[in-house]
Design an enzyme around this catalytic site. Sequence first.
Site, PDB file in Angstrom:
ATOM      1  N   HIS A  37       0.847  -1.199   0.000  1.00  0.00           N
ATOM      2  CA  HIS A  37       0.000   0.000   0.000  1.00  0.00           C
ATOM      3  C   HIS A  37       0.886   1.254   0.000  1.00  0.00           C
ATOM      4  O   HIS A  37       0.544   2.271  -0.613  1.00  0.00           O
ATOM      5  CB  HIS A  37      -0.887   0.050   1.255  1.00  0.00           C
ATOM      6  CG  HIS A  37      -1.857  -1.091   1.359  1.00  0.00           C
ATOM      7  ND1 HIS A  37      -1.714  -2.111   2.278  1.00  0.00           N
ATOM      8  CD2 HIS A  37      -2.979  -1.368   0.647  1.00  0.00           C
ATOM      9  CE1 HIS A  37      -2.720  -2.965   2.137  1.00  0.00           C
ATOM     10  NE2 HIS A  37      -3.494  -2.552   1.162  1.00  0.00           N
ATOM     11  N   ARG A 187      -2.948 -10.558   4.137  1.00  0.00           N
ATOM     12  CA  ARG A 187      -3.204 -11.913   4.618  1.00  0.00           C
ATOM     13  C   ARG A 187      -1.932 -12.620   5.100  1.00  0.00           C
ATOM     14  O   ARG A 187      -2.027 -13.629   5.802  1.00  0.00           O
ATOM     15  CB  ARG A 187      -3.857 -12.750   3.519  1.00  0.00           C
ATOM     16  CG  ARG A 187      -5.247 -12.260   3.164  1.00  0.00           C
ATOM     17  CD  ARG A 187      -5.828 -13.007   1.986  1.00  0.00           C
ATOM     18  NE  ARG A 187      -7.022 -12.336   1.488  1.00  0.00           N
ATOM     19  CZ  ARG A 187      -8.258 -12.559   1.932  1.00  0.00           C
ATOM     20  NH1 ARG A 187      -8.460 -13.431   2.875  1.00  0.00           N
ATOM     21  NH2 ARG A 187      -9.278 -11.895   1.440  1.00  0.00           N
TER      22      ARG A 187
END
Length: 281
Positions: A37, A187
């Site tokens: 990100h 994840r």
Amino acid sequence: VETIETVAGLRQRLAVSRTRGSVIGFVPTMGALHAGHGALIDRARAECGVVVVSLFVNPSQFDRRDDYEAYARTPAEDEEFCAARGADVLFAPTEKEMYRRPQATIVEVPEMAAHLCGRFRPGHFRGVATVVAKLFGIVQPDRAYFGRKDAQQLAIIARMAADLDMPVEIVPVATVREADGLALSSRNRRLSAEERRAAPVLFRALTAVKASIEAGRRDTAAALSAGLAIFEAEPLARPEYLEIADAASLQPAGRIEGPVLIAGAVWIGATRLIDNLSWPD
Ligand code: PAF
């Protein structure tokens, strides 16, 4: 970073930037932010006058309730992350704020969602396209940044924006990887130490398929067999799919005749990981 929780508050804040003629860059996320990100925010920061990051764990894109509930939520760390990366606004609506009335509208790009991850996650890309269309309507960005790790999502959103004449430029950003090739993902934090050791098997399988294509194999099944052999050698890996698709349409490629996407998903314990490579680069 200024954290804003309401649609009205965000619109008011961005109206000021718009009257000043600032280019608005947008990074949609579901939080649990990591360096992947970070690369999206950095690129937006370099190219735009105002950078808006959204943080919303979108229930409609989860095909399993347990996956939605287990999704990492780290709002305080995410706010610090956005501040450190120089984002201007963090839009963090509640579910009630996002869905202020029952939604009767859905957005779907069915052909592009039929294969790869879409085959195993019914309704997932409908949920993604609908929430991204909604976020585009709220933020009205000039440019929106998406990672190549989610290649099918990126292609579907680019097609949605083009087909619906949305006035936004979709900017793809390269996948960020650990030193052993594992693509960064929210994840990954669910992996145990032993699972983490096994997780790069997906990148290795994709790399083997790509090497096979580079060596001249044009038959899809023959090229994929190199990757399947790598999965077989890793006892913790339960491959969901390994496919070669036409890079533009995302339809399965019988023979490799033009640019392709080599994509896969693998379960390592209770964690599902996805990744992809493009050929040619
Ligand atoms: O990639 C994600 O994090 C999500 O799918 C997105 C684009 C924020 C939509 O909820």
